[in-house]
Design an enzyme around this catalytic site. Structure first.
Site, mmCIF file in Angstrom:
data_model
loop_
_atom_site.group_PDB
_atom_site.id
_atom_site.type_symbol
_atom_site.label_atom_id
_atom_site.label_comp_id
_atom_site.label_asym_id
_atom_site.label_seq_id
_atom_site.Cartn_x
_atom_site.Cartn_y
_atom_site.Cartn_z
ATOM 1 N N GLU A 2 4.207 -4.950 7.505
ATOM 2 C CA GLU A 2 3.682 -4.171 8.258
ATOM 3 C C GLU A 2 4.044 -3.835 9.391
ATOM 4 O O GLU A 2 4.216 -2.797 10.078
ATOM 5 C CB GLU A 2 2.091 -4.419 8.268
ATOM 6 C CG GLU A 2 1.408 -4.171 6.668
ATOM 7 C CD GLU A 2 1.293 -5.555 5.640
ATOM 8 O OE1 GLU A 2 2.379 -6.175 6.041
ATOM 9 O OE2 GLU A 2 0.882 -5.261 4.800
ATOM 10 N N GLY A 42 0.353 -4.989 0.947
ATOM 11 C CA GLY A 42 -0.655 -5.078 0.168
ATOM 12 C C GLY A 42 -0.163 -5.733 -1.338
ATOM 13 O O GLY A 42 -1.169 -6.241 -1.953
ATOM 14 N N ALA A 93 0.992 -0.985 0.001
ATOM 15 C CA ALA A 93 -0.201 -0.042 0.049
ATOM 16 C C ALA A 93 0.804 1.325 0.007
ATOM 17 O O ALA A 93 2.105 1.109 0.380
ATOM 18 C CB ALA A 93 -0.844 -0.074 1.357
ATOM 19 N N GLU A 127 -0.664 -8.976 -0.588
ATOM 20 C CA GLU A 127 -1.955 -9.574 -0.452
ATOM 21 C C GLU A 127 -2.951 -9.598 -1.699
ATOM 22 O O GLU A 127 -3.718 -10.179 -1.880
ATOM 23 C CB GLU A 127 -2.627 -8.441 0.596
ATOM 24 C CG GLU A 127 -2.066 -8.611 1.933
ATOM 25 C CD GLU A 127 -2.317 -7.357 2.991
ATOM 26 O OE1 GLU A 127 -2.053 -6.056 2.559
ATOM 27 O OE2 GLU A 127 -3.013 -7.815 4.052
HETATM 28 N N1 COA Z 1 4.717 3.165 -0.625
HETATM 29 C C1 COA Z 1 5.052 4.107 -1.180
HETATM 30 N N2 COA Z 1 6.362 4.246 -1.813
HETATM 31 C C2 COA Z 1 6.871 3.238 -2.090
HETATM 32 C C3 COA Z 1 6.554 2.125 -1.554
HETATM 33 C C4 COA Z 1 5.430 1.918 -0.707
HETATM 34 N N3 COA Z 1 4.839 0.940 -0.115
HETATM 35 N N4 COA Z 1 7.626 1.089 -1.749
HETATM 36 C C5 COA Z 1 8.360 1.725 -2.410
HETATM 37 N N5 COA Z 1 8.105 2.999 -2.580
HETATM 38 C C6 COA Z 1 8.742 4.154 -3.276
HETATM 39 C C7 COA Z 1 10.027 4.751 -2.431
HETATM 40 O O1 COA Z 1 9.735 5.537 -1.494
HETATM 41 C C8 COA Z 1 10.750 5.326 -3.601
HETATM 42 O O2 COA Z 1 10.303 6.419 -3.932
HETATM 43 P P1 COA Z 1 11.074 7.812 -4.091
HETATM 44 O O3 COA Z 1 12.196 7.594 -5.158
HETATM 45 O O4 COA Z 1 10.043 8.959 -4.469
HETATM 46 O O5 COA Z 1 11.770 8.049 -2.730
HETATM 47 C C9 COA Z 1 10.545 4.355 -4.626
HETATM 48 O O6 COA Z 1 9.187 3.719 -4.548
HETATM 49 C C10 COA Z 1 11.692 3.345 -4.963
HETATM 50 O O7 COA Z 1 11.994 2.597 -3.684
HETATM 51 P P2 COA Z 1 13.322 2.575 -3.055
HETATM 52 O O8 COA Z 1 13.124 2.160 -1.404
HETATM 53 O O9 COA Z 1 14.096 3.577 -3.149
HETATM 54 O O10 COA Z 1 13.829 1.178 -3.611
HETATM 55 P P3 COA Z 1 14.819 0.029 -3.051
HETATM 56 O O11 COA Z 1 15.219 -1.060 -4.054
HETATM 57 O O12 COA Z 1 15.870 0.890 -2.262
HETATM 58 O O13 COA Z 1 13.889 -0.801 -1.673
HETATM 59 C C11 COA Z 1 12.066 -1.918 -1.096
HETATM 60 C C12 COA Z 1 12.852 -1.540 -2.262
HETATM 61 C C13 COA Z 1 10.832 -2.559 -1.642
HETATM 62 C C14 COA Z 1 12.774 -2.878 -0.093
HETATM 63 C C15 COA Z 1 11.559 -0.651 -0.333
HETATM 64 O O14 COA Z 1 11.053 0.295 -1.458
HETATM 65 C C16 COA Z 1 10.595 -0.772 0.713
HETATM 66 O O15 COA Z 1 10.776 -1.451 1.742
HETATM 67 N N6 COA Z 1 9.347 -0.445 0.320
HETATM 68 C C17 COA Z 1 8.341 -0.498 1.275
HETATM 69 C C18 COA Z 1 7.524 -1.944 1.314
HETATM 70 C C19 COA Z 1 6.723 -1.922 2.717
HETATM 71 O O16 COA Z 1 6.848 -1.853 3.891
HETATM 72 N N7 COA Z 1 5.502 -2.380 2.147
HETATM 73 C C20 COA Z 1 4.242 -2.446 2.958
HETATM 74 C C21 COA Z 1 3.390 -1.379 2.801
HETATM 75 S S1 COA Z 1 2.088 -1.478 4.072
#
Ligand code: COA
Length: 260
Positions: free
Chosen positions: A135, A112, A66, A115
């Site tokens: 989460e 999400g 999400a 999910e």
């Molecule tokens: N919501 C909003 N933005 C998200 C996102 C999310 N769930 N997951 C990734 N993004 C965005 C990042 O903020 C970043 O945006 P920006 O360039 O504007 O800052 C872009 O996507 C790229 O992500 P980044 O974190 O730079 O890539 P990475 O390769 O370093 O890491 C992940 C990849 C997937 C490990 C990391 O993005 C992450 O942990 N995301 C969240 C996962 C999460 O907790 N999901 C559950 C949500 S309830």
């Protein structure tokens, strides 16, 4: 139908819906969920669509969850509404589609994203995919069906471990756990999903819809899955597809199902 956050591709009865926010790793914001709701309704009623594939844009992510940036400032009631609205519009909508839905998990499927994959009827992952429910690391719990669907797919113990640790598992581990049906090299992911779709499309659309309803009934609290199976089984006998399928068998020819 034009979408801002989705790409739609139709080929040979298969509609592929691609979530297209690669810069945000295809995170599910409110607009994307609303568009998916519309796209699913359209696919459900379009007789030319026999199987759906849902995937993410780019080589890195299916859906990274999400949209955290969107909900970070929500209060209790907004949080509750976010979960209820999302479940209805997207996750339950996918699970209760009248045609098979395959998740092509092409990279990160987190929160999400996992999910959403778990709401689909079948999951195929590319070998670079990583799956998890992170989460609790954000101070929240899975709210789009994850606490229920993960336990159903992998068992309560593994689900608890995955939710508690907020860790990610690799595609081959997900395969071992029964979380995905197949793992293939990324370049072959859509081909594998289309191969499954082709096998499915040989069969009766009315029977497939009945099978989805009957299997789902077994997971509905208070529903009697066996009773539902009897009802759905019986209803099949009144369909043109049943007459065609049984006639084709006896006449030693290939069935030509119309979905009626
Ligand atoms: N919501 C909003 N933005 C998200 C996102 C999310 N769930 N997951 C990734 N993004 C965005 C990042 O903020 C970043 O945006 P920006 O360039 O504007 O800052 C872009 O996507 C790229 O992500 P980044 O974190 O730079 O890539 P990475 O390769 O370093 O890491 C992940 C990849 C997937 C490990 C990391 O993005 C992450 O942990 N995301 C969240 C996962 C999460 O907790 N999901 C559950 C949500 S309830």
């Amino acid at each position: 139908m034009a979408f801002t956050n989705l790409l739609i591709d139709d080929a040979n009865g298969v509609r592929t819906i691609t979530i297209n926010r690669p810069d945000q790793l295809n995170a599910l914001n409110r607009d994307t969920i609303a568009e998916l709701d519309q796209a699913l309704s359209a696919a459900d009623t379009d007789k030319s669509v026999r199987v759906l594939i849902i995937t993410g844009s780019g080589p890195k992510a299916f859906v990274a969850g999400a949209d955290i940036k969107e909900f970070a400032h929500f209060a209790v009631e907004e949080g509750k509404a976010l979960s209820a609205d999302g479940q209805k519009k997207l996750f339950d909508h996918v699970e209760y589609m009248s045609k098979p839905v395959i998740a092509a998990v092409n990279g990160f499927a987190l929160g999400g994203g996992l999910e959403l994959a778990m709401s689909c009827h079948i999951r195929v992952a590319s070998d670079n995919a990583r799956m998890g429910l992170p989460e609790v690391s954000l101070g929240v719990i899975p709210g789009y069906g994850g606490t229920q669907r993960l336990a159903r797919l992998v068992g309560k113990g593994k689900a608890m471990e995955m939710i508690f640790t907020a860790g990610m598992i690799k595609a081959d581990e997900a395969l071992q756990w029964g979380l995905v049906n197949y793992v293939v090299p990324q370049a072959e992911l859509l081909a594998k999903c289309n191969e499954l779709a082709t096998a499915i499309m040989k069969n009766s659309p009315t029977a497939l819809a009945a099978a989805i309803r009957a299997v789902n009934a077994g997971y509905e609290p208070g529903a009697d899955g066996m009773k539902r199976e009897v009802e759905e089984f019986g209803k099949c006998f009144g369909t043109a597809d049943f007459k065609e399928g049984t006639s084709a068998f006896m006449e030693k020819r290939k069935a030509n199902f119309t979905g009626a």
